[in-house]
Scaffold this motif. Structure first.
Motif, PDB file in Angstrom:
ATOM      1  N   UNK A  91       0.857  -1.188   0.000  1.00 44.48           N
ATOM      2  CA  UNK A  91       0.000   0.000   0.000  1.00 44.48           C
ATOM      3  C   UNK A  91       0.894   1.239   0.000  1.00 44.48           C
ATOM      4  N   UNK A  92       1.296   1.661  -1.179  1.00 42.31           N
ATOM      5  CA  UNK A  92       2.196   2.805  -1.288  1.00 42.31           C
ATOM      6  C   UNK A  92       1.491   4.103  -0.919  1.00 42.31           C
ATOM      7  N   UNK A  93       0.191   4.185  -1.136  1.00 41.65           N
ATOM      8  CA  UNK A  93      -0.543   5.409  -0.790  1.00 41.65           C
ATOM      9  C   UNK A  93      -0.526   5.627   0.715  1.00 41.65           C
ATOM     10  N   UNK A  94      -0.775   4.568   1.479  1.00 36.87           N
ATOM     11  CA  UNK A  94      -0.705   4.674   2.933  1.00 36.87           C
ATOM     12  C   UNK A  94       0.733   4.933   3.374  1.00 36.87           C
ATOM     13  N   UNK A  95       1.695   4.269   2.755  1.00 40.94           N
ATOM     14  CA  UNK A  95       3.101   4.441   3.133  1.00 40.94           C
ATOM     15  C   UNK A  95       3.560   5.874   2.929  1.00 40.94           C
ATOM     16  N   UNK A  96       3.071   6.519   1.876  1.00 40.75           N
ATOM     17  CA  UNK A  96       3.462   7.896   1.579  1.00 40.75           C
ATOM     18  C   UNK A  96       2.654   8.924   2.363  1.00 40.75           C
TER      19      UNK A  96
END
Length: 409
Positions: A247-252
């Motif tokens: 989940x790159x959106x959450x990570x960013x």
């Protein structure tokens, strides 16, 4: 015995000191910031996004027949949320091919008699060419809101950013340098415009004890935990969980709540801000010295571009060092391998606005606005933390990893 994991924060935020938290003293953060910025006055808000909403509502009252707001296609999703919550239509401007700024031809093509405002944006502390945006906007009678949320302390021709447009805004969120955990600042060159902003604030922004208690508790947590010994627990571990789910959106940090809170900034948090502000200039000076030294080493790597300021005579700030990789495949491979390595790698934003499934509905027809150069930036950009906690040894490891990726390419 297992050694503690070392995790670098993603940006060079200003650590708080315990004496910053005293519950007494000067609470006039607006006066202190006005003097620091070199302006007659400022207006304090609870966040940079709330500041944008106050600005948009003020301009709506001044130009009620106009309803479009032009923003960079690659910017924080909160901008799209703020425009939508003000009942306005967003238009997406492509980025320039050679700078992290709006493309001049694309901007001219979007401007019309329906344009209320243009938002040139200083991303990652780098300074955009606001003079160009202002020249284009004035041709159709539109306003310029200078989005300096990530650039409190940056300057152009010796003066603070935020003052070239009709309205300027800054953020005091975590990681932006000076922080009240969340907070925003509005400035205006014209006294009548600042008075209009203040009138909108007084008519639309209310005290919220619940939100102030929550933000105060979060600020206490930041003061206690924003330090090397605890950074992995509060940032590194959640990051690894997000990445384990891909989940790159959450990570960013690009996953935002649907509703933007608006409330006043409490007296205790203003006092914290006053005391921390006294250290901000020295903080950015040290960050600049480190960034320039490390940028030279990064720029020496083949195929890697260190992103600079778009405006002439600009002196940006350095919360991060923004890099443009040769291609998306290399950028993605780097992040998949080393985002969780503790070196302070991050993505400014994961996508251009139309490519977020949860935010695309806010765009309406604007989701079809041309954004191919902005998408190329989004797919190749990576941020390296400029925190003083990124040691020379860690930075050397990062350089070696980047060199290996460029050699493979």
């Amino acid at each position: 015995m297992t050694s503690a994991r070392i995790t670098t924060p993603p940006t060079a935020g200003l650590p708080l000191q315990w004496r910053d938290l005293w519950p007494w003293g000067d609470a006039q953060l607006d006066r202190a910031l006005a003097a620091w910025l070199g302006v007659p006055g400022v207006l304090l808000e609870c966040s940079g996004t709330s500041a944008l909403m106050v600005a948009l509502r003020t301009l709506q009252q001044l130009q009620p027949t106009r309803g479009e707001v032009i923003v960079p296609a690659y910017t924080c999703p909160l901008v799209a949320m703020a425009v939508a919550q003000c009942g306005l239509q967003i238009r997406l401007c492509d980025l320039a091919q050679d700078s992290l700024d709006m493309d001049a031809d694309a901007l001219r093509g979007l401007l019309s008699a329906q344009t209320l405002a243009v938002l040139p944006t200083h991303l990652a502390g780098r300074v955009a060419d606001v003079a160009l945006a202002r020249h284009c906007a004035q041709a159709v009678g539109a306003y310029v809101i200078e989005d300096a949320a990530q650039a409190l302390g940056a300057r152009v021709n010796g003066h603070s950013v935020g003052l070239q447009g009709d309205v300027g805004l800054f953020s005091m969120a975590v990681g932006k340098g000076l922080t009240t955990y969340e907070g925003g600042v509005l400035v205006a060159r014209d006294a009548a415009m600042l008075a209009a902003l203040r009138a909108t604030h007084q008519a639309t922004v209310r005290v919220s004890r619940w939100w102030e208690c929550r933000r105060s508790a979060e600020l206490l947590g930041y003061a206690a935990l924003f330090r090397p010994a605890t950074m992995d627990a509060v940032y590194g571990a959640p990051l690894r969980k997000s990445l384990a789910r891909a989940d790159w959106i959450e990570a960013a940090g690009d996953d935002f709540d649907a509703q933007i809170p608006q409330h006043t900034l409490g007296a205790w948090r203003r006092r914290v801000g006053v005391r921390a502000l006294a250290r901000l200039a020295a903080h950015w000076q040290a960050a600049e010295q480190q960034a320039l030294r490390r940028s030279a080493q990064l720029a020496a790597l083949p195929g890697i571009e260190v992103v600079g300021d778009a405006a002439a005579q600009a002196q940006g700030i350095w919360p991060v060092i923004a890099l443009r990789m040769p291609n998306q495949a290399m950028r993605d491979a780097l992040m998949q391998s080393h985002w969780a390595s503790g070196w302070g790698l991050s993505l400014p934003f994961v996508h251009v606005l139309p490519d977020y499934a949860q935010y695309a509905p806010l765009l309406g027809a604007a989701r079809h606005d041309a954004a191919w150069q902005a998408r190329d930036w989004a797919q190749r950009l990576v941020a390296v933390s400029n925190s003083a906690w990124l040691s020379d040894a860690q930075f050397a490891d990062l350089l070696q990893a980047l060199q290996q990726f460029t050699q493979r390419a």
